[in-house]
Write a protein that holds these residues in place. Sequence first.
Motif, mmCIF file in Angstrom:
data_model
loop_
_atom_site.group_PDB
_atom_site.id
_atom_site.type_symbol
_atom_site.label_atom_id
_atom_site.label_comp_id
_atom_site.label_asym_id
_atom_site.label_seq_id
_atom_site.Cartn_x
_atom_site.Cartn_y
_atom_site.Cartn_z
ATOM 1 N N THR A 65 0.845 -1.187 0.000
ATOM 2 C CA THR A 65 0.000 0.000 0.000
ATOM 3 C C THR A 65 0.881 1.238 0.000
ATOM 4 O O THR A 65 2.007 1.214 0.519
ATOM 5 C CB THR A 65 -0.935 0.033 1.218
ATOM 6 O OG1 THR A 65 -0.145 -0.052 2.415
ATOM 7 C CG2 THR A 65 -1.925 -1.115 1.193
ATOM 8 N N VAL A 66 0.375 2.291 -0.604
ATOM 9 C CA VAL A 66 1.094 3.568 -0.669
ATOM 10 C C VAL A 66 0.115 4.668 -0.297
ATOM 11 O O VAL A 66 -1.057 4.623 -0.703
ATOM 12 C CB VAL A 66 1.659 3.814 -2.086
ATOM 13 C CG1 VAL A 66 2.361 5.169 -2.155
ATOM 14 C CG2 VAL A 66 2.631 2.704 -2.479
ATOM 15 N N TYR A 67 0.604 5.655 0.456
ATOM 16 C CA TYR A 67 -0.250 6.751 0.901
ATOM 17 C C TYR A 67 0.406 8.095 0.624
ATOM 18 O O TYR A 67 1.641 8.224 0.666
ATOM 19 C CB TYR A 67 -0.510 6.645 2.411
ATOM 20 C CG TYR A 67 -1.279 5.424 2.822
ATOM 21 C CD1 TYR A 67 -0.618 4.263 3.204
ATOM 22 C CD2 TYR A 67 -2.670 5.426 2.823
ATOM 23 C CE1 TYR A 67 -1.317 3.122 3.576
ATOM 24 C CE2 TYR A 67 -3.378 4.296 3.199
ATOM 25 C CZ TYR A 67 -2.690 3.152 3.569
ATOM 26 O OH TYR A 67 -3.396 2.032 3.933
ATOM 27 N N ALA A 68 -0.432 9.082 0.387
ATOM 28 C CA ALA A 68 0.059 10.455 0.351
ATOM 29 C C ALA A 68 0.497 10.844 1.758
ATOM 30 O O ALA A 68 -0.090 10.387 2.753
ATOM 31 C CB ALA A 68 -1.044 11.391 -0.144
ATOM 32 N N ASP A 69 1.492 11.690 1.849
ATOM 33 C CA ASP A 69 1.993 12.103 3.164
ATOM 34 C C ASP A 69 0.897 12.755 3.999
ATOM 35 O O ASP A 69 0.877 12.606 5.225
ATOM 36 C CB ASP A 69 3.159 13.082 2.993
ATOM 37 C CG ASP A 69 4.423 12.399 2.509
ATOM 38 O OD1 ASP A 69 5.321 13.109 2.030
ATOM 39 O OD2 ASP A 69 4.505 11.158 2.596
#
Length: 123
Positions: free
Chosen positions: A57-61
């Motif tokens: 998974t990847v998230y915006a800061d």
Amino acid sequence: VQLVESGGGLVQAGGSLRLSCVASGRTFSNWVMGWFRQAPGKEREFVAAISWTSSRTVYADSVKGRFTISRDNAKNAVYLQMNSLKPEDTAVYYCAASWSRTVVTTRDEYAYWGQGTEVTVSS
């Protein structure tokens, strides 16, 4: 391919919402799924993305530690759990699907989009 979001609404700052997106039309488990958002007068921006197997998974800061993306391939669904909401999270949230083999964060990598669901966070 159709993507249909739901779960948006009005919530007070500090509250939570869970967005859902149900997909139809092709093999859902082969897609990278993402969530984007667009606030009034601003560009559509990346929020979170998840790989085929949920292993990455990847998230915006701006949402890291507050939002969680997940998926259920048996239900052709992807979710966005949003906690500790802030007024700056107010936007229309879009679900998107990508044929990429890796988790991607740019709009151009996503071929299919839902119609959006509106989230309003009051202060």
